[in-house]
Design a protein around this motif. Structure first.
Motif, PDB file in Angstrom:
ATOM      1  N   ARG A 231       0.835  -1.199   0.000  1.00  0.00           N
ATOM      2  CA  ARG A 231       0.000   0.000   0.000  1.00  0.00           C
ATOM      3  C   ARG A 231       0.875   1.256   0.000  1.00  0.00           C
ATOM      4  N   ALA A 232       1.919   1.255   0.814  1.00  0.00           N
ATOM      5  CA  ALA A 232       2.809   2.413   0.881  1.00  0.00           C
ATOM      6  C   ALA A 232       3.544   2.625  -0.447  1.00  0.00           C
TER       7      ALA A 232
ATOM      8  N   VAL B 227       1.139   4.654  -3.164  1.00  0.00           N
ATOM      9  CA  VAL B 227       0.603   5.981  -2.880  1.00  0.00           C
ATOM     10  C   VAL B 227       1.281   7.013  -3.790  1.00  0.00           C
TER      11      VAL B 227
ATOM     12  N   SER C  69       2.536  10.836  -4.646  1.00  0.00           N
ATOM     13  CA  SER C  69       2.976  12.044  -3.942  1.00  0.00           C
ATOM     14  C   SER C  69       1.951  13.152  -4.209  1.00  0.00           C
ATOM     15  N   ASP C  70       2.036  14.226  -3.456  1.00  0.00           N
ATOM     16  CA  ASP C  70       1.139  15.366  -3.689  1.00  0.00           C
ATOM     17  C   ASP C  70       1.277  15.890  -5.119  1.00  0.00           C
TER      18      ASP C  70
ATOM     19  N   VAL D 148      -0.503  13.505  -7.465  1.00  0.00           N
ATOM     20  CA  VAL D 148      -1.962  13.685  -7.365  1.00  0.00           C
ATOM     21  C   VAL D 148      -2.375  14.914  -8.159  1.00  0.00           C
TER      22      VAL D 148
ATOM     23  N   ARG E  21      -4.554   3.542 -11.772  1.00  0.00           N
ATOM     24  CA  ARG E  21      -4.208   4.732 -11.002  1.00  0.00           C
ATOM     25  C   ARG E  21      -5.499   5.394 -10.578  1.00  0.00           C
TER      26      ARG E  21
ATOM     27  N   VAL F 226      -7.377   8.613  -7.761  1.00  0.00           N
ATOM     28  CA  VAL F 226      -7.413   9.541  -6.646  1.00  0.00           C
ATOM     29  C   VAL F 226      -8.851   9.583  -6.155  1.00  0.00           C
TER      30      VAL F 226
ATOM     31  N   VAL G 271      -7.093   9.913  -0.939  1.00  0.00           N
ATOM     32  CA  VAL G 271      -6.470   8.593  -1.030  1.00  0.00           C
ATOM     33  C   VAL G 271      -6.043   8.415  -2.485  1.00  0.00           C
ATOM     34  N   SER G 272      -4.851   7.865  -2.698  1.00  0.00           N
ATOM     35  CA  SER G 272      -4.385   7.682  -4.076  1.00  0.00           C
ATOM     36  C   SER G 272      -3.682   6.347  -4.234  1.00  0.00           C
ATOM     37  N   TRP G 273      -3.581   5.917  -5.494  1.00  0.00           N
ATOM     38  CA  TRP G 273      -2.856   4.688  -5.812  1.00  0.00           C
ATOM     39  C   TRP G 273      -2.352   4.757  -7.240  1.00  0.00           C
TER      40      TRP G 273
END
Length: 158
Positions: free
Chosen positions: A4-5, A8, A10-11, A14, A83, A85, A145-147
């Motif tokens: 999960r980490a 994620v 980054s800002d 996103v 991907r 958000v 939350v993002s991936w």
């Protein structure tokens, strides 16, 4: 590092992803508590998601009752390309005609691919006409939350 980490965003990632995308799935809450989901084109105003809709639409009625919303922007067809958000937030009503028009133009330019300077009189006329019955919203995020599953195909850094 857990999986999960690793995925994620980054800002900055996103921000870039939201800038590149055009559609989102908007979730509002129906009177009976069930989710109301619709696909919307959106714009960005100072980095915040903005959308517009008809004043009598179900989503407008739902937001008037409970302004909590969920916005999902996603891309990819295969697992290792996924991907997304997910923005949880509060929808803030924008109903001043000039502000609604500005948001409508922002969204319409993104929908059509027209640049800031390419907004024709015809396009502006369309937005002004349809905007008479519309309201707009800015989504004030409470959680993001993002991936990015593409990160799974690269080795985890130590």
């Amino acid at each position: 590092m857990n999986q999960r980490a690793r995925i994620v965003m980054s800002d900055d990632e996103v921000t870039a992803f939201l800038r590149e995308s055009r559609k989102l799935q908007l979730g509002t809450i129906n009177p009976d508590g069930t989710p109301h989901m619709v696909t919307m084109f959106y714009g960005l105003v100072d980095g915040q998601i903005a959308f517009w809709t008809y004043g009598k639409a179900q989503k407008t009625l739902n937001i008037g009752r409970d302004p909590r919303v969920t916005c999902l922007v996603e891309a990819g067809d295969d697992y290792f390309d996924l991907r997304g958000v997910l923005v949880y937030g509060t929808a803030r009503l924008i109903d001043a005609p000039d502000a609604v028009l500005d948001i409508g133009m922002n969204i319409t330019r993104r929908m059509t691919g027209a640049g800031e300077d390419e907004a024709s009189d015809e396009l502006r006329g369309y937005v002004e006409h349809t905007g008479r019955k519309r309201v707009a919203y800015l989504v004030e995020p409470t959680r993001v939350v993002s991936w990015d599953h593409r990160k799974l195909t690269t080795p985890a850094s130590a």
